[in-house]
Design an enzyme around this catalytic site. Structure first.
Site, PDB file in Angstrom:
ATOM      1  N   GLN B  32       0.837  -1.202   0.000  1.00 27.10           N
ATOM      2  CA  GLN B  32       0.000   0.000   0.000  1.00 27.10           C
ATOM      3  C   GLN B  32       0.874   1.255   0.000  1.00 27.10           C
ATOM      4  O   GLN B  32       2.082   1.177   0.216  1.00 27.10           O
ATOM      5  CB  GLN B  32      -0.923  -0.010   1.227  1.00 27.10           C
ATOM      6  CG  GLN B  32      -0.209  -0.336   2.525  1.00 27.10           C
ATOM      7  CD  GLN B  32      -1.106  -1.015   3.565  1.00 27.10           C
ATOM      8  OE1 GLN B  32      -2.326  -1.054   3.447  1.00 27.10           O
ATOM      9  NE2 GLN B  32      -0.493  -1.550   4.605  1.00 27.10           N
ATOM     10  N   ASP B 156      -8.254  -5.438  13.113  1.00 32.61           N
ATOM     11  CA  ASP B 156      -8.000  -4.001  12.994  1.00 32.61           C
ATOM     12  C   ASP B 156      -7.465  -3.762  11.592  1.00 32.61           C
ATOM     13  O   ASP B 156      -6.285  -3.521  11.381  1.00 32.61           O
ATOM     14  CB  ASP B 156      -6.978  -3.591  14.060  1.00 32.61           C
ATOM     15  CG  ASP B 156      -6.598  -2.116  13.971  1.00 32.61           C
ATOM     16  OD1 ASP B 156      -7.228  -1.375  13.188  1.00 32.61           O
ATOM     17  OD2 ASP B 156      -5.656  -1.716  14.679  1.00 32.61           O
TER      18      ASP B 156
END
Lengths: 276, 276
Positions: B32, B156
């Site tokens: 990312q 998460d």
């Protein structure tokens, strides 16, 4: 497609930005800079002095939570006063309560009423209801002249700058107390705890000196700063946390529920700290 | 002063914008686009693929609400798994529970861990704690290999695009169920109800097919879309709504309280409708 975006700087260093389809109306009124725009995300929106007041998509949260919490707390809310709120959204919710005989709206700026009727009809649509008395007048002065008159007073004001500055003073809360009947309740929007903690703390302190029951509750309003909005209640007799199940009746809502009525008063620790 | 602003388009037509003091680090990792920046309003912030992950000023809300709700629901949470969460904030909160013997963190992107330690030290500071086992690995695969091992699993993750896409699938929830002990609980962040209603509805439906107790709760996170974030719990035995007062112990928090533990599950009507 337009390349127009509207940006509200909610603080000096943070803001929200919205794609605009077209501007519907822009005008410097006698009191504030009024803008109506059609947005891609939120439908038609009203801005005053560059700040989001309401949007067609999320307006239900604010209007339901201002109106229904005090109205379900008071056992017999017949005579209601809304200070500000010229878009008519709070009035629309107030009229869902059959016990309400009369609702008076006092907004200082007739232009807000005029253009809300034109561009936010599903919000302002009940302003012509026969139970409603709309007055273009100074809310502070209207309160000062009233005595032992209202069951519930709702302060649907702009921020504590500009025309609404004196609606966040202790003198105003004292006037509200006098304008209320002996078992009256008032509610006011009191901004957000992330950027305006001092304001909330101050209002809590002031209201506590005048009203035996003072409470703070919150709601999620995505177009308002931080997404978490607070409302302060001052009540002479009835506690919003002690409403019995029988006091609730069915109304059509998208946000408010009788369970949320109480849960909305359960505050995150850093917000609770502002009330102590 | 820099004229730099960072704008996250949270939808095609709406976003937040933040004044930047300076960019601290920018890198395309194997997974990312990672950015760290110092902001005026929120302190240091981590962005992944142009989306806010966490900020020094409001991180406590997310991290406390992910960790403490399931940990106070489970009577004996000894072995914990955090999937994602490379910034370390959830781990920091998990370690506040003395019953926790071991907390394993599995994040696919070691760079998130590395730069969180460097620029978000008060968030990542407990990643080196002796009770913590940090692994740079694929959370989906780690779950697939685990059986009857964890008391509580916390997901998460980033949004359901990019590296986290398979963390929002029914196959993943089935894997979580297998990885949990017979009385295990899991929690996952499940985005916001204003822009991602379909996602929440789908996750609720999928989790309900696997876990006998499925619940949704919310928290106010001002730097996340709409300011209202949801968390989905799937539990094999313990209901977060039936925690007794004795089960709570004192911990230091800024958002979570034992009263809020239950109130967070009381949903606005339009959100409640997504769970039915």
């Amino acid at each position: 497609m337009s390349g127009l975006w509207y940006t509200e700087k909610q603080t000096d260093h943070f803001g929200i930005t919205m794609k605009i389809k077209r501007t519907l109306h822009t005008e410097q009124t006698d009191f504030q800079y009024l803008e109506m725009a059609e947005t891609e995300e939120w439908g038609n929106m009203l801005f005053l002095d560059g700040m989001v007041m309401t949007s067609q998509k999320d307006e239900f949260v604010y209007h339901e939570m201002v109106a229904h919490v005090p109205l379900f707390t008071h056992p017999n809310p017949e005579n209601i006063l809304v200070v500000g709120g010229g878009d008519g959204g709070v009035i629309r919710e107030v009229l869902k309560h059959p016990k309400v005989k009369k609702a008076t709206l006092v907004d200082i700026d007739g232009k807000v009423i005029e253009y809300s009727k034109k561009f936010l009809p599903e919000i302002a649509g009940e302003l012509d209801n026969e139970r409603v008395d709309v007055r273009v007048d100074d809310g502070f002065m209207h309160i000062a002249k009233s005595e032992n008159e209202y069951d519930v007073i709702m302060v649907d004001s702009t921020e504590p700058v500009g025309p609404a500055a004196n609606l966040f003073t202790k003198g105003f809360y004292a006037g509200i107390s006098k304008a209320l009947k002996e078992d009256g309740i008032f509610v006011a929007q009191t901004d957000n705890p992330w950027f305006k903690a001092d304001l909330i703390r101050e209002v809590q302190r002031d209201v506590k000196e005048i009203f035996p029951i003072t409470r703070l509750y919150t709601a999620n309003i995505p177009t308002y700063p931080s997404g978490m909005w607070t409302f302060t209640i001052g009540s002479k007799k009835y506690d919003p946390l002690e409403v019995s199940d029988e006091q609730f009746h069915e109304i059509e809502t998208k946000y408010y529920t009788k369970e949320l009525h109480k849960a909305a008063f359960v505050l995150p620790k850093f917000v609770k700290d502002l009330t102590e």
